[in-house]
Design a protein around this motif. Sequence first.
Motif: not given
Length: 394
Positions: A295-301, A351-355, A360-361
């Motif tokens: 969920h917290l993926l960034t370009l730097e990661n 849908m929240l669980k699928i998300m 997705f966050n």
Amino acid sequence: MKTVLFNTHDIVLIITIYQCVLFAFFLLSFRKGNKHNNVLLALFLLSYAAIPLDTLINYGEAFRGYILNVSPNMFKVFGYAYWLEAVLLLFYVRSLIYKEFIFKKHDFLLFVPLIIYITYDINDWYLLDSATKITTLSNFHPADEPLQSRFIGLFRECFRLFCGVLCLIELQGYQKKIKDCFADIETVSLTWLKILVIGFLFIRTDAILVSLAMFSSFEFDLIINYEVLGLISNYTVLLLISVLIFFSLRHSSVFKGIEQPREQTSLKVDKHPIDLDIVNKILGVMKTQKPYLNHLLTLENLANQLELPPRYLSQIINRHFKQNFFEFINSYRIDESKQLLQMSENSRVTMLKIMELAGFNSKATFNTFFKKTVGLTPTQFRKEYHKTQQEAAA
């Protein structure tokens, strides 16, 4: 003591000074948060506190006479804050939006107008004897102000407006670039800072109108009530400072810093052909390791996982995949969510669980991006898919 030093309008200025000074000292003693941000915001507030104080000294009815007995130089010294506050607000905005904000050489050019004005004041004011200063101030009326002083005042307000426009440009640039660095941008709210910047732009525009009104009234005998324009600015400042104090504490930490532009932007990368081995490496990692599920993926990661420089990875995503990082990662999340929605065992999963399972966050990003990519909402997609499967089985 029965001497009245302040009227109602003066009280508004005093409250503004009190708010600015109190919050500035609070920020300087506050140990949490970004110290760099806090110091720049505190300096901005202290410089802004000097502006209503300068107004009180120069235009406060009884207070003016009181200060005249203390020191005539006080009529000048707080006015330098006009040249500082707009620059400091610009630096504060930059410190919020850039991950490791540093001053560049050309940033110091913004202090040149202040230095020139101080030099001008040394020759025009500070070298005068005290008796001449007191006589000049005792008989002072705005109509008697020299023409060059009016031009300097007008230039000063235009300079402040220019710095405010730079703030707005920085925010617009941040809004565009953030999608190159982050896959989740819903938590980043620029609204409050944009409102503040636009509010200060309004104040500076009003200050320009005050200068023009004084030109019109005293140079061309076309009377415009510059005092009312000035009062509007004073009351607006009180409101804006209150808003700044509230929202800077509440929302400044949500900013996700981006890399600050370098002195010389790297254009050579665009001229080199893209290394297809690196492209295949990216595709392989995305397929096997599924980093987009974080969920917290960034370009730097992602760059660290791929052992690539973040700037180079961004170039490849932009040029080869024709997407920014936000679109690139969320397109994988959409494919993942489609697979999850097609599974019969997930027919009753929310849908929240699928998300969440897809990485997705944010529900808003999930729904918006899914509809944009697939042409259906997630709920419609699942319903249509299972309906088609049932019809095929029959």
